[in-house]
Design a protein around this motif. Structure first.
Motif, PDB file in Angstrom:
ATOM      1  N   SER A 208     -14.842  -7.426 -57.724  1.00  0.00           N
ATOM      2  CA  SER A 208     -13.781  -7.423 -58.736  1.00  0.00           C
ATOM      3  C   SER A 208     -12.840  -6.258 -58.508  1.00  0.00           C
ATOM      4  O   SER A 208     -13.185  -5.293 -57.817  1.00  0.00           O
ATOM      5  CB  SER A 208     -14.381  -7.310 -60.144  1.00  0.00           C
ATOM      6  OG  SER A 208     -15.045  -6.061 -60.275  1.00  0.00           O
ATOM      7  N   GLU A 209     -11.645  -6.386 -59.084  1.00  0.00           N
ATOM      8  CA  GLU A 209     -10.681  -5.281 -59.028  1.00  0.00           C
ATOM      9  C   GLU A 209      -9.857  -5.340 -60.299  1.00  0.00           C
ATOM     10  O   GLU A 209      -9.362  -6.401 -60.663  1.00  0.00           O
ATOM     11  CB  GLU A 209      -9.767  -5.448 -57.804  1.00  0.00           C
ATOM     12  CG  GLU A 209      -8.790  -4.294 -57.642  1.00  0.00           C
ATOM     13  CD  GLU A 209      -7.993  -4.403 -56.338  1.00  0.00           C
ATOM     14  OE1 GLU A 209      -8.610  -4.368 -55.253  1.00  0.00           O
ATOM     15  OE2 GLU A 209      -6.770  -4.533 -56.425  1.00  0.00           O
ATOM     16  N   ARG A 210      -9.778  -4.207 -61.001  1.00  0.00           N
ATOM     17  CA  ARG A 210      -8.897  -4.217 -62.173  1.00  0.00           C
ATOM     18  C   ARG A 210      -8.236  -2.857 -62.353  1.00  0.00           C
ATOM     19  O   ARG A 210      -8.796  -1.822 -61.985  1.00  0.00           O
ATOM     20  CB  ARG A 210      -9.623  -4.653 -63.438  1.00  0.00           C
ATOM     21  CG  ARG A 210     -10.723  -3.738 -63.858  1.00  0.00           C
ATOM     22  CD  ARG A 210     -11.437  -4.275 -65.112  1.00  0.00           C
ATOM     23  NE  ARG A 210     -12.030  -3.143 -65.819  1.00  0.00           N
ATOM     24  CZ  ARG A 210     -11.501  -2.596 -66.897  1.00  0.00           C
ATOM     25  NH1 ARG A 210     -10.406  -3.072 -67.446  1.00  0.00           N
ATOM     26  NH2 ARG A 210     -12.066  -1.543 -67.463  1.00  0.00           N
ATOM     27  N   THR A 211      -7.025  -2.902 -62.888  1.00  0.00           N
ATOM     28  CA  THR A 211      -6.254  -1.671 -63.080  1.00  0.00           C
ATOM     29  C   THR A 211      -6.031  -1.456 -64.560  1.00  0.00           C
ATOM     30  O   THR A 211      -5.643  -2.381 -65.278  1.00  0.00           O
ATOM     31  CB  THR A 211      -4.907  -1.775 -62.334  1.00  0.00           C
ATOM     32  OG1 THR A 211      -5.190  -1.940 -60.936  1.00  0.00           O
ATOM     33  CG2 THR A 211      -4.074  -0.517 -62.522  1.00  0.00           C
ATOM     34  N   ALA A 212      -6.343  -0.252 -65.004  1.00  0.00           N
ATOM     35  CA  ALA A 212      -6.103   0.116 -66.408  1.00  0.00           C
ATOM     36  C   ALA A 212      -5.865   1.610 -66.470  1.00  0.00           C
ATOM     37  O   ALA A 212      -6.486   2.373 -65.737  1.00  0.00           O
ATOM     38  CB  ALA A 212      -7.314  -0.263 -67.264  1.00  0.00           C
ATOM     39  N   ASP A 213      -4.958   2.018 -67.332  1.00  0.00           N
ATOM     40  CA  ASP A 213      -4.670   3.446 -67.549  1.00  0.00           C
ATOM     41  C   ASP A 213      -4.360   4.175 -66.252  1.00  0.00           C
ATOM     42  O   ASP A 213      -4.816   5.307 -66.050  1.00  0.00           O
ATOM     43  CB  ASP A 213      -5.845   4.135 -68.260  1.00  0.00           C
ATOM     44  CG  ASP A 213      -6.162   3.478 -69.591  1.00  0.00           C
ATOM     45  OD1 ASP A 213      -5.200   2.972 -70.227  1.00  0.00           O
ATOM     46  OD2 ASP A 213      -7.338   3.446 -69.994  1.00  0.00           O
ATOM     47  N   GLY A 214      -3.648   3.521 -65.375  1.00  0.00           N
ATOM     48  CA  GLY A 214      -3.221   4.190 -64.149  1.00  0.00           C
ATOM     49  C   GLY A 214      -4.306   4.355 -63.105  1.00  0.00           C
ATOM     50  O   GLY A 214      -4.117   5.082 -62.129  1.00  0.00           O
ATOM     51  N   ARG A 215      -5.437   3.686 -63.314  1.00  0.00           N
ATOM     52  CA  ARG A 215      -6.494   3.770 -62.296  1.00  0.00           C
ATOM     53  C   ARG A 215      -6.996   2.374 -61.941  1.00  0.00           C
ATOM     54  O   ARG A 215      -7.099   1.492 -62.794  1.00  0.00           O
ATOM     55  CB  ARG A 215      -7.661   4.627 -62.802  1.00  0.00           C
ATOM     56  CG  ARG A 215      -7.208   6.043 -63.151  1.00  0.00           C
ATOM     57  CD  ARG A 215      -8.341   7.038 -63.096  1.00  0.00           C
ATOM     58  NE  ARG A 215      -9.472   6.686 -63.941  1.00  0.00           N
ATOM     59  CZ  ARG A 215     -10.635   7.345 -63.920  1.00  0.00           C
ATOM     60  NH1 ARG A 215     -10.814   8.365 -63.084  1.00  0.00           N
ATOM     61  NH2 ARG A 215     -11.620   6.997 -64.714  1.00  0.00           N
ATOM     62  N   THR A 216      -7.304   2.195 -60.660  1.00  0.00           N
ATOM     63  CA  THR A 216      -7.819   0.907 -60.200  1.00  0.00           C
ATOM     64  C   THR A 216      -9.297   1.042 -59.868  1.00  0.00           C
ATOM     65  O   THR A 216      -9.700   1.979 -59.170  1.00  0.00           O
ATOM     66  CB  THR A 216      -7.041   0.441 -58.954  1.00  0.00           C
ATOM     67  OG1 THR A 216      -5.669   0.289 -59.305  1.00  0.00           O
ATOM     68  CG2 THR A 216      -7.583  -0.892 -58.428  1.00  0.00           C
ATOM     69  N   THR A 217     -10.087   0.117 -60.399  1.00  0.00           N
ATOM     70  CA  THR A 217     -11.529   0.117 -60.122  1.00  0.00           C
ATOM     71  C   THR A 217     -11.890  -1.123 -59.321  1.00  0.00           C
ATOM     72  O   THR A 217     -11.584  -2.242 -59.733  1.00  0.00           O
ATOM     73  CB  THR A 217     -12.324   0.177 -61.441  1.00  0.00           C
ATOM     74  OG1 THR A 217     -12.030   1.413 -62.093  1.00  0.00           O
ATOM     75  CG2 THR A 217     -13.830   0.101 -61.174  1.00  0.00           C
ATOM     76  N   THR A 218     -12.502  -0.895 -58.179  1.00  0.00           N
ATOM     77  CA  THR A 218     -12.876  -1.985 -57.286  1.00  0.00           C
ATOM     78  C   THR A 218     -14.391  -1.966 -57.097  1.00  0.00           C
ATOM     79  O   THR A 218     -14.979  -0.895 -56.906  1.00  0.00           O
ATOM     80  CB  THR A 218     -12.202  -1.804 -55.916  1.00  0.00           C
ATOM     81  OG1 THR A 218     -10.821  -1.505 -56.124  1.00  0.00           O
ATOM     82  CG2 THR A 218     -12.316  -3.058 -55.065  1.00  0.00           C
ATOM     83  N   VAL A 219     -15.002  -3.144 -57.162  1.00  0.00           N
ATOM     84  CA  VAL A 219     -16.456  -3.237 -57.017  1.00  0.00           C
ATOM     85  C   VAL A 219     -16.792  -4.023 -55.756  1.00  0.00           C
ATOM     86  O   VAL A 219     -16.208  -5.075 -55.486  1.00  0.00           O
ATOM     87  CB  VAL A 219     -17.100  -3.925 -58.250  1.00  0.00           C
ATOM     88  CG1 VAL A 219     -18.625  -3.988 -58.103  1.00  0.00           C
ATOM     89  CG2 VAL A 219     -16.719  -3.197 -59.538  1.00  0.00           C
ATOM     90  N   TRP A 220     -17.713  -3.473 -54.957  1.00  0.00           N
ATOM     91  CA  TRP A 220     -18.178  -4.095 -53.721  1.00  0.00           C
ATOM     92  C   TRP A 220     -19.685  -4.271 -53.779  1.00  0.00           C
ATOM     93  O   TRP A 220     -20.395  -3.407 -54.293  1.00  0.00           O
ATOM     94  CB  TRP A 220     -17.828  -3.203 -52.514  1.00  0.00           C
ATOM     95  CG  TRP A 220     -16.359  -3.029 -52.349  1.00  0.00           C
ATOM     96  CD1 TRP A 220     -15.577  -2.080 -52.948  1.00  0.00           C
ATOM     97  CD2 TRP A 220     -15.484  -3.838 -51.540  1.00  0.00           C
ATOM     98  NE1 TRP A 220     -14.260  -2.246 -52.562  1.00  0.00           N
ATOM     99  CE2 TRP A 220     -14.172  -3.309 -51.703  1.00  0.00           C
ATOM    100  CE3 TRP A 220     -15.675  -4.940 -50.707  1.00  0.00           C
ATOM    101  CZ2 TRP A 220     -13.067  -3.862 -51.051  1.00  0.00           C
ATOM    102  CZ3 TRP A 220     -14.577  -5.486 -50.061  1.00  0.00           C
ATOM    103  CH2 TRP A 220     -13.290  -4.956 -50.232  1.00  0.00           C
ATOM    104  N   ASN A 221     -20.169  -5.361 -53.217  1.00  0.00           N
ATOM    105  CA  ASN A 221     -21.614  -5.614 -53.257  1.00  0.00           C
ATOM    106  C   ASN A 221     -22.155  -5.972 -51.872  1.00  0.00           C
ATOM    107  O   ASN A 221     -21.589  -6.814 -51.175  1.00  0.00           O
ATOM    108  CB  ASN A 221     -21.906  -6.752 -54.246  1.00  0.00           C
ATOM    109  CG  ASN A 221     -23.406  -7.008 -54.370  1.00  0.00           C
ATOM    110  OD1 ASN A 221     -23.882  -8.097 -54.091  1.00  0.00           O
ATOM    111  ND2 ASN A 221     -24.157  -5.991 -54.756  1.00  0.00           N
ATOM    112  N   SER A 222     -23.252  -5.310 -51.503  1.00  0.00           N
ATOM    113  CA  SER A 222     -23.961  -5.613 -50.250  1.00  0.00           C
ATOM    114  C   SER A 222     -25.334  -6.161 -50.593  1.00  0.00           C
ATOM    115  O   SER A 222     -26.261  -5.402 -50.868  1.00  0.00           O
ATOM    116  CB  SER A 222     -24.131  -4.337 -49.411  1.00  0.00           C
ATOM    117  OG  SER A 222     -22.883  -3.859 -48.983  1.00  0.00           O
TER     118      SER A 222
END
Ligand code: TRP
Ligand code: ZN
Length: 474
Positions: A208-222
């Motif tokens: 997933s990837e989402r941007t809020a409050d000027g920051r982007t959070t990206t999640v990666w799974n192995s």
């Protein structure tokens, strides 16, 4: 929490005062759990004895890092799921630099001690052998760049627009606490929070990837096990692309590439576009691609001095992004990443196979038989400094003999057993130790099973022998 845990001594029972032992017996605590002892501070790797820790096996890392390129700080949480392999009163994690803010085991605060790169956690109650536990470490600071025994840089490398994390052989402890020895593989979830406008790439599948409050959070799974040295993070300005490939798998998988725009040119773009074709070709030779994602990360020249086979998504400086290196790092996905060395002494199993993949590419695509590559390697004096299975010290584990002479060993096996058996061996070896670890002794035994005869002469001369044989035919 069961009350009996509270009564457990913090030290080995042998060192407890007799009166305590009697009290414990009287209170019905005389089971195996009484003598929980601290896990070892290292796994006695022949080259890096303090790397890794004893007493537990990590099965999953859940890492969450926020990075600000301006301050170069990370604010992070690592949650490890692990199984105790002995009754444990305390256990260690490897962590270089950074500040530990808090630590818990199964939700309860744990006492933390730091001594150099060893972090010791003492849970409130002993952990029983076989028990699954979760430990959560909150930490922050400016991560270190580690200089290897051979002088190369790894760990956390700040770049002009972000950062790059690479961990062979010891650098991953610069950005997360863990059991940092290749023998303890685990699955990973990596969550990266960066200033909006930057991209954050890691191993495995994008979740997933989402941007809020000027920051982007990206999640990666192995979801397949990974040795910690193969974990990567690339933060910066990247142009990303998602394609797909079958590579011998039934469902196909995403191919996620990321390239720094200032490193991109027609040649680099053409090379990135070849990844699916190269993986299909390798899957024919090595068996089905072992992971559920693929790709590559290409950063600017100067950001890194070498390419690295980070799992599913190898990292390249633009200067080392060429066909041979791409073939090499993709081959590592089978040899090194899926079949991982038991210890750093077995490094030739990584580099010998990956170099041999370059020779196979030259044979199939460039009209250069592997025999020619073998003879060139034979003529190169750098390959004769030491036997590939016995680098003289930690600073030599990435030296020429580990690569070139390692590949020569494989070519000698091919000559001895013939092409059909040799390609069956390439596939069989990858299948036998898929998602696991293997040693040099495992390899020689397996090769002899495939050959149906002893290959001692090859091992004695090419794998373990000092000096150069008189002729390539020896
Ligand atoms: N293992 C990498 C490869 O073969 C190369 C590498 C990683 C390396 N770290 C290194 C080479 C340090 C020399 C020094 O692709
Ligand atoms: Zn390599």
């Amino acid at each position: 929490m069961e009350p009996r845990h509270v009564l457990r001594p913090r030290r080995p029972a042998a060192r407890a005062a007799p009166v305590v032992a009697v009290l414990l017996l009287l209170s019905g605590c005389g089971d195996a759990g009484v003598d929980g002892t601290p896990g070892a501070a290292g796994l006695r790797d022949p080259y890096f004895p303090k790397l890794g820790n004893g007493g537990y096996d990590v099965t999953h890392y859940d890492l969450a890092l926020a990075y600000d390129p301006k301050t170069r700080r990370i604010d992070a949480t690592a949650e490890l799921t692990a199984t105790a392999t002995q009754d444990l009163s305390a256990f260690n994690l490897d962590l270089a630099g950074l500040t530990v803010r808090a630590a818990t085991v199964d939700g309860a605060p744990a006492a933390v001690r730091r001594a150099g790169k060893e972090l010791t956690l003492r849970p409130r109650a002993d952990l029983d052998k076989g028990e699954v536990f979760r430990t959560r470490i909150v930490y922050s600071g400016v991560p270190e760049t580690v200089t290897d025994p051979d002088g190369s840089e790894e760990g956390w490398l700040p770049t002009a627009d972000g950062a790059l994390a690479v961990g062979e052989p010891t650098g991953s402890m610069a950005w997360f606490p863990g059991n940092h020895h290749p023998s303890d593989k685990a699955t990973y979830t990596v969550t990266l929070t960066v200033p909006a406008g930057l991209k954050a790439v890691s191993n495995g599948r994008p979740v997933s990837e989402r941007t809020a409050d000027g920051r982007t959070t990206t999640v990666w799974n192995s979801p397949e096990p990974m040795a910690s040295y193969l974990a990567t993070v690339a933060i910066g300005t990247f142009r990303t692309h998602t394609g797909s490939v079958r590579a011998g798998t039934s469902a196909g998988l995403p191919v996620v590439t990321a390239i720094d725009p200032s490193a991109a040119d027609a040649e680099a773009d053409a090379l990135l576009a070849r990844i699916p074709e190269l993986l299909d070709w390798q899957a024919e030779n090595f068996g089905p691609y072992p992971f559920s994602a693929a790709g590559a990360i290409v950063d600017r020249p100067g950001d890194l001095g070498y390419a690295l086979e980070t799992q599913t998504r190898p990292v390249f400086p633009r200067t080392a992004f060429d066909t041979a290196t791409l073939v090499h790092e993709l081959a590592h996905q089978w040899y090194g990443d899926s079949v991982t060395p038991e210890s750093w002494r077995d490094m030739w199993l990584n580099e010998g196979f990956a170099t041999y993949a370059e020779w196979l590419y030259a044979e199939d695509f460039e009209d250069t038989p592997a025999q020619d590559s073998f003879e060139d390697a034979f003529a190169d004096e750098a390959n004769w400094a030491f036997p590939p299975a016995e680098p003289p010290s930690a600073e030599n584990i990435s030296d020429a003999p580990v690569y070139g002479r390692g590949a020569m060993v494989l070519h000698k096996v091919r000559r001895a057993v013939g092409d059909d058996a040799f390609f069956a061996l390439l596939r069989g070896w990858a299948a036998k130790h898929r998602h696991a670890n293997a040693s040099t002794a495992d390899f020689t035994a397996y090769a002899e099973t495939v050959a149906g005869e002893s290959l001692d002469e090859i091992w004695d001369v090419w794998l373990y022998g000092d000096g150069k044989p008189r002729s390539p035919e020896d």
